[in-house]
Write an enzyme that holds these catalytic residues in place. Sequence first.
Site, mmCIF file in Angstrom:
data_model
loop_
_atom_site.group_PDB
_atom_site.id
_atom_site.type_symbol
_atom_site.label_atom_id
_atom_site.label_comp_id
_atom_site.label_asym_id
_atom_site.label_seq_id
_atom_site.Cartn_x
_atom_site.Cartn_y
_atom_site.Cartn_z
ATOM 1 C CD GLU A 161 26.001 -10.925 -33.812
ATOM 2 O OE1 GLU A 161 25.078 -11.710 -34.137
ATOM 3 O OE2 GLU A 161 25.856 -9.698 -33.855
ATOM 4 C CG ASP A 162 22.985 -13.232 -36.516
ATOM 5 O OD1 ASP A 162 23.894 -12.412 -36.267
ATOM 6 O OD2 ASP A 162 21.801 -12.884 -36.689
ATOM 7 C CG ASP A 179 26.343 -6.977 -43.385
ATOM 8 O OD1 ASP A 179 26.867 -7.430 -44.412
ATOM 9 O OD2 ASP A 179 25.425 -6.136 -43.411
ATOM 10 C CE LYS A 229 25.510 -11.139 -46.003
ATOM 11 N NZ LYS A 229 24.435 -10.118 -46.099
ATOM 12 C CG PHE A 240 19.242 -10.340 -47.025
ATOM 13 C CD1 PHE A 240 19.771 -9.327 -46.234
ATOM 14 C CD2 PHE A 240 18.148 -11.057 -46.557
ATOM 15 C CE1 PHE A 240 19.227 -9.037 -44.989
ATOM 16 C CE2 PHE A 240 17.589 -10.769 -45.309
ATOM 17 C CZ PHE A 240 18.132 -9.761 -44.534
ATOM 18 C CB VAL A 241 21.973 -15.643 -45.893
ATOM 19 C CG1 VAL A 241 22.809 -15.884 -47.129
ATOM 20 C CG2 VAL A 241 22.788 -14.918 -44.824
ATOM 21 N NE ARG A 244 14.282 -13.499 -35.749
ATOM 22 C CZ ARG A 244 15.210 -12.553 -35.880
ATOM 23 N NH1 ARG A 244 16.463 -12.884 -36.082
ATOM 24 N NH2 ARG A 244 14.878 -11.282 -35.828
HETATM 25 P P1 IMP Z 1 26.653 -5.082 -38.947
HETATM 26 O O1 IMP Z 1 27.806 -6.076 -38.950
HETATM 27 O O2 IMP Z 1 26.771 -4.032 -37.903
HETATM 28 O O3 IMP Z 1 26.444 -4.508 -40.325
HETATM 29 O O4 IMP Z 1 25.289 -5.779 -38.579
HETATM 30 C C1 IMP Z 1 25.101 -7.110 -38.678
HETATM 31 C C2 IMP Z 1 23.635 -7.408 -38.425
HETATM 32 O O5 IMP Z 1 22.873 -7.140 -39.607
HETATM 33 C C3 IMP Z 1 23.456 -8.879 -38.136
HETATM 34 O O6 IMP Z 1 23.538 -9.170 -36.761
HETATM 35 C C4 IMP Z 1 22.103 -9.169 -38.725
HETATM 36 O O7 IMP Z 1 21.097 -8.907 -37.778
HETATM 37 C C5 IMP Z 1 21.974 -8.194 -39.869
HETATM 38 N N1 IMP Z 1 22.318 -8.825 -41.164
HETATM 39 C C6 IMP Z 1 23.401 -8.592 -41.930
HETATM 40 N N2 IMP Z 1 23.407 -9.338 -43.053
HETATM 41 C C7 IMP Z 1 22.293 -10.104 -42.986
HETATM 42 C C8 IMP Z 1 21.733 -11.121 -43.866
HETATM 43 O O8 IMP Z 1 22.275 -11.488 -44.914
HETATM 44 N N3 IMP Z 1 20.567 -11.680 -43.457
HETATM 45 C C9 IMP Z 1 19.942 -11.327 -42.289
HETATM 46 N N4 IMP Z 1 20.427 -10.385 -41.451
HETATM 47 C C10 IMP Z 1 21.585 -9.783 -41.790
HETATM 48 MG MG MG Z 2 22.897 -10.247 -35.099
#
Ligand code: IMP
Ligand code: MG
Length: 173
Positions: free
Chosen positions: A97-98, A101, A129, A150-151, A163
């Site tokens: 995963e990237d 969050d 995070k 926000f990155v 990207r």
């Molecule tokens: P979550 O963990 O379900 O809240 O979702 C995570 C997704 O939100 C990631 O896979 C990203 O696509 C997006 N995301 C969360 N924080 C960032 C950020 O700082 N920059 C860009 N995308 C983010």
């Molecule tokens: Mg993602």
Amino acid sequence: MSEEIRVLISEQKVNERILEIAEKINEDYKGKSIHMICVLKGGVFFMCELAKRISLPVSVDFMSVSSYGDDTKSSGVVRIVKDLDQSLEGKDVIVVEDIIDSGRTLSYLLEILKQRNPASLKLCTLLDKPDRRVRDVKVDYTCFEIPDEFVVGYGLDYAQKYRNLPYIGVVEL
Ligand code: IMP
Ligand code: MG
């Protein structure tokens, strides 16, 4: 509207850290093959860089999900937009995963993948995070923990832009 991008983690630092994580994975999976799953689109840049540094046999597959909810808050209910092509049965799987969050998307996704009987299932993320976490997710490999900003870059987008940046930056509006 235009934004400035402040460098948070340089290209060199990112690449050095990816190599460290790859070496750890090489150690942990010695004698095995790795099946990497990339969550599109953000994870793709990181997965390629990671996979290139793995010295074990690697296969890759892709999946695309969208979460129900508004743009700023994922609901945690995930719809599979593109499913994997291959079965996970008996494979040593690493989800790449990237960023983690809130953890909502991943906790839901990991539950779905577990039901497909992989031999093992681990999670590797470029960024984490931890302050934002609302759902418990066990992350096995993390390149960087970052503050709640926000990155973009290295796969991460702001309105589909940035990207392709080779470093991690913070969007300053
Ligand atoms: P979550 O963990 O379900 O809240 O979702 C995570 C997704 O939100 C990631 O896979 C990203 O696509 C997006 N995301 C969360 N924080 C960032 C950020 O700082 N920059 C860009 N995308 C983010
Ligand atoms: Mg993602």
